[in-house]
Design a protein around this motif. Structure first.
Motif, PDB file in Angstrom:
ATOM      1  N   ASP A   1       0.830  -1.199   0.000  1.00 45.31           N
ATOM      2  CA  ASP A   1       0.000   0.000   0.000  1.00 45.31           C
ATOM      3  C   ASP A   1       0.868   1.253   0.000  1.00 45.31           C
ATOM      4  O   ASP A   1       1.931   1.298   0.624  1.00 45.31           O
ATOM      5  CB  ASP A   1      -0.932   0.016   1.217  1.00 45.31           C
ATOM      6  CG  ASP A   1      -2.039  -1.022   1.113  1.00 45.31           C
ATOM      7  OD1 ASP A   1      -2.515  -1.264  -0.010  1.00 45.31           O
ATOM      8  OD2 ASP A   1      -2.417  -1.594   2.152  1.00 45.31           O
ATOM      9  N   LYS A   2       0.407   2.290  -0.673  1.00 48.87           N
ATOM     10  CA  LYS A   2       1.187   3.510  -0.863  1.00 48.87           C
ATOM     11  C   LYS A   2       1.690   4.102   0.457  1.00 48.87           C
ATOM     12  O   LYS A   2       2.841   4.528   0.558  1.00 48.87           O
ATOM     13  CB  LYS A   2       0.359   4.545  -1.618  1.00 48.87           C
ATOM     14  CG  LYS A   2       1.101   5.842  -1.924  1.00 48.87           C
ATOM     15  CD  LYS A   2       0.221   6.786  -2.735  1.00 48.87           C
ATOM     16  CE  LYS A   2       0.962   8.089  -3.028  1.00 48.87           C
ATOM     17  NZ  LYS A   2       0.134   9.017  -3.840  1.00 48.87           N
ATOM     18  N   ALA A   3       0.845   4.119   1.479  1.00 46.34           N
ATOM     19  CA  ALA A   3       1.254   4.698   2.765  1.00 46.34           C
ATOM     20  C   ALA A   3       2.438   3.955   3.356  1.00 46.34           C
ATOM     21  O   ALA A   3       3.374   4.565   3.893  1.00 46.34           O
ATOM     22  CB  ALA A   3       0.070   4.688   3.741  1.00 46.34           C
TER      23      ALA A   3
ATOM     24  N   VAL B   1       4.386   5.103  -4.047  1.00 44.87           N
ATOM     25  CA  VAL B   1       3.476   4.493  -5.023  1.00 44.87           C
ATOM     26  C   VAL B   1       2.731   3.321  -4.388  1.00 44.87           C
ATOM     27  O   VAL B   1       3.107   2.821  -3.338  1.00 44.87           O
ATOM     28  CB  VAL B   1       4.257   3.960  -6.248  1.00 44.87           C
ATOM     29  CG1 VAL B   1       4.915   5.096  -7.018  1.00 44.87           C
ATOM     30  CG2 VAL B   1       5.285   2.912  -5.830  1.00 44.87           C
ATOM     31  N   ASN B   2       1.667   2.907  -5.060  1.00 47.37           N
ATOM     32  CA  ASN B   2       1.089   1.592  -4.817  1.00 47.37           C
ATOM     33  C   ASN B   2       1.843   0.634  -5.722  1.00 47.37           C
ATOM     34  O   ASN B   2       2.026   0.912  -6.914  1.00 47.37           O
ATOM     35  CB  ASN B   2      -0.402   1.579  -5.162  1.00 47.37           C
ATOM     36  CG  ASN B   2      -1.226   2.407  -4.193  1.00 47.37           C
ATOM     37  OD1 ASN B   2      -1.452   2.005  -3.064  1.00 47.37           O
ATOM     38  ND2 ASN B   2      -1.672   3.575  -4.644  1.00 47.37           N
TER      39      ASN B   2
ATOM     40  N   LEU C   1       8.277  -8.694 -11.562  1.00 49.31           N
ATOM     41  CA  LEU C   1       7.923  -7.457 -12.265  1.00 49.31           C
ATOM     42  C   LEU C   1       7.122  -6.577 -11.316  1.00 49.31           C
ATOM     43  O   LEU C   1       6.097  -7.000 -10.794  1.00 49.31           O
ATOM     44  CB  LEU C   1       7.099  -7.773 -13.518  1.00 49.31           C
ATOM     45  CG  LEU C   1       6.657  -6.548 -14.358  1.00 49.31           C
ATOM     46  CD1 LEU C   1       7.872  -5.817 -14.929  1.00 49.31           C
ATOM     47  CD2 LEU C   1       5.727  -6.987 -15.497  1.00 49.31           C
ATOM     48  N   TYR C   2       7.651  -5.368 -11.062  1.00 51.98           N
ATOM     49  CA  TYR C   2       6.922  -4.385 -10.261  1.00 51.98           C
ATOM     50  C   TYR C   2       5.997  -3.585 -11.169  1.00 51.98           C
ATOM     51  O   TYR C   2       6.407  -3.121 -12.243  1.00 51.98           O
ATOM     52  CB  TYR C   2       7.884  -3.424  -9.572  1.00 51.98           C
ATOM     53  CG  TYR C   2       8.820  -4.053  -8.563  1.00 51.98           C
ATOM     54  CD1 TYR C   2       8.486  -5.213  -7.876  1.00 51.98           C
ATOM     55  CD2 TYR C   2      10.061  -3.459  -8.280  1.00 51.98           C
ATOM     56  CE1 TYR C   2       9.347  -5.770  -6.942  1.00 51.98           C
ATOM     57  CE2 TYR C   2      10.928  -4.013  -7.347  1.00 51.98           C
ATOM     58  CZ  TYR C   2      10.564  -5.169  -6.688  1.00 51.98           C
ATOM     59  OH  TYR C   2      11.423  -5.714  -5.769  1.00 51.98           O
ATOM     60  N   LEU C   3       4.754  -3.391 -10.735  1.00 48.38           N
ATOM     61  CA  LEU C   3       3.795  -2.587 -11.462  1.00 48.38           C
ATOM     62  C   LEU C   3       3.319  -1.477 -10.526  1.00 48.38           C
ATOM     63  O   LEU C   3       2.671  -1.742  -9.507  1.00 48.38           O
ATOM     64  CB  LEU C   3       2.621  -3.442 -11.925  1.00 48.38           C
ATOM     65  CG  LEU C   3       3.043  -4.664 -12.763  1.00 48.38           C
ATOM     66  CD1 LEU C   3       2.596  -5.953 -12.082  1.00 48.38           C
ATOM     67  CD2 LEU C   3       2.508  -4.587 -14.171  1.00 48.38           C
ATOM     68  N   ASP C   4       3.684  -0.234 -10.843  1.00 49.15           N
ATOM     69  CA  ASP C   4       3.445   0.899  -9.937  1.00 49.15           C
ATOM     70  C   ASP C   4       2.429   1.883 -10.492  1.00 49.15           C
ATOM     71  O   ASP C   4       2.317   2.078 -11.704  1.00 49.15           O
ATOM     72  CB  ASP C   4       4.760   1.663  -9.701  1.00 49.15           C
ATOM     73  CG  ASP C   4       5.793   0.865  -8.935  1.00 49.15           C
ATOM     74  OD1 ASP C   4       5.469  -0.265  -8.509  1.00 49.15           O
ATOM     75  OD2 ASP C   4       6.918   1.373  -8.770  1.00 49.15           O
ATOM     76  N   TYR C   5       1.688   2.486  -9.569  1.00 48.59           N
ATOM     77  CA  TYR C   5       0.927   3.696  -9.935  1.00 48.59           C
ATOM     78  C   TYR C   5       0.873   4.599  -8.708  1.00 48.59           C
ATOM     79  O   TYR C   5       0.928   4.121  -7.580  1.00 48.59           O
ATOM     80  CB  TYR C   5      -0.473   3.355 -10.441  1.00 48.59           C
ATOM     81  CG  TYR C   5      -1.535   3.169  -9.376  1.00 48.59           C
ATOM     82  CD1 TYR C   5      -2.248   4.255  -8.896  1.00 48.59           C
ATOM     83  CD2 TYR C   5      -1.813   1.915  -8.842  1.00 48.59           C
ATOM     84  CE1 TYR C   5      -3.210   4.089  -7.913  1.00 48.59           C
ATOM     85  CE2 TYR C   5      -2.773   1.733  -7.876  1.00 48.59           C
ATOM     86  CZ  TYR C   5      -3.474   2.829  -7.407  1.00 48.59           C
ATOM     87  OH  TYR C   5      -4.426   2.661  -6.441  1.00 48.59           O
TER      88      TYR C   5
END
Length: 234
Positions: free
Chosen positions: A164-166, A176-177, A230-234
């Motif tokens: 989680d982003k926090a 990021v998330n 594989l990291y997937l960020d947003y």
């Protein structure tokens, strides 16, 4: 492949007074509670280091922040639970392909780790077309069917609060998330604990104060094949 191993040791001390005070309550085992709390300290510490690595030695990295793993910032641009039907279908059709391309067509994933906040929202209907199953069920069904063609029969989608982003912002340099596709396999990655939690016998030098030490060694999450994550960020 070389990686650092860190030492951990925590000493516990209690006195005759401590035991007498605990005994007076008739329902509290002081020595047992000291042992349990120290073991919990070790367990939670190992868990956090496995995820984020060590703040003491930055060469000890975790599953979530390995510098050699590719970061994809285009495949997921919002939480999966908030996607429109069209966005959700685009995600489903392209996600495994992104992982397979990252491995140079040599391996397929068997784990999809999702931030807990998003995972808990996947109980909604998959779409207007598939209102009787949840988005989580739909994802699992499609992905399990596809990876089975590559000989993968243990695919799972799992939540991780550490993503989680926090939590990412508080514990890493990433705000990021983060989602992770991974080939969970000892040849790809593993949490190294050369010496597991071990406790010495209690001793005393004056027959009034008693002490012992718990110790262990750890090395975070060792990633041997970074292309199989594989990291997937947003």
């Amino acid at each position: 492949m070389r990686f650092p191993i860190l030492n951990w040791a925590v000493k516990s001390v209690y006195s005759v007074f401590d035991v007498q005070q605990a005994f007076a309550s008739m329902n509290f085992d002081l020595i047992e509670q000291i042992a349990l709390s120290r073991k919990k300290m070790w367990d939670l510490g190992i868990q956090k280091v496995t995820m984020y690595g060590s703040k003491v030695n930055t060469n000890v990295t975790g599953l979530i922040n390995n510098a050699n793993v590719t970061i994809n910032s285009t495949a997921i641009t919002k939480s999966i639970s908030s996607m429109t039907d069209a966005e959700f279908q685009t995600l489903v059709s392209g996600l495994l392909g992104a992982f397979y391309a990252n491995t140079n067509s040599t391996a397929m994933c068997n784990r999809f780790y999702i931030p807990s906040a998003d995972y808990l929202g996947l109980g909604k209907s998959a779409s207007a077309t598939f209102p009787t199953i949840t988005r989580l069920e739909y994802l699992e069904n499609v992905f399990k069917g596809l990876v089975a063609g590559y000989g993968v029969n243990d695919f799972r989608i799992l939540p991780l609060a550490y993503l989680d982003k926090a939590q990412m912002n508080a514990n890493t340099s990433y705000n990021v998330n983060r989602y992770i596709l991974a080939n969970k396999n000892p040849d790809t990655m593993y949490a190294s604990i050369p010496v597991d939690f071990t406790v010495t016998q209690f001793g005393t030098a004056d027959n009034f104060n008693f002490y012992n030490t718990a110790y262990g060694q750890y090395a975070g999450c060792v990633v041997l094949r970074p292309q199989e994550l594989l990291y997937l960020d947003y």
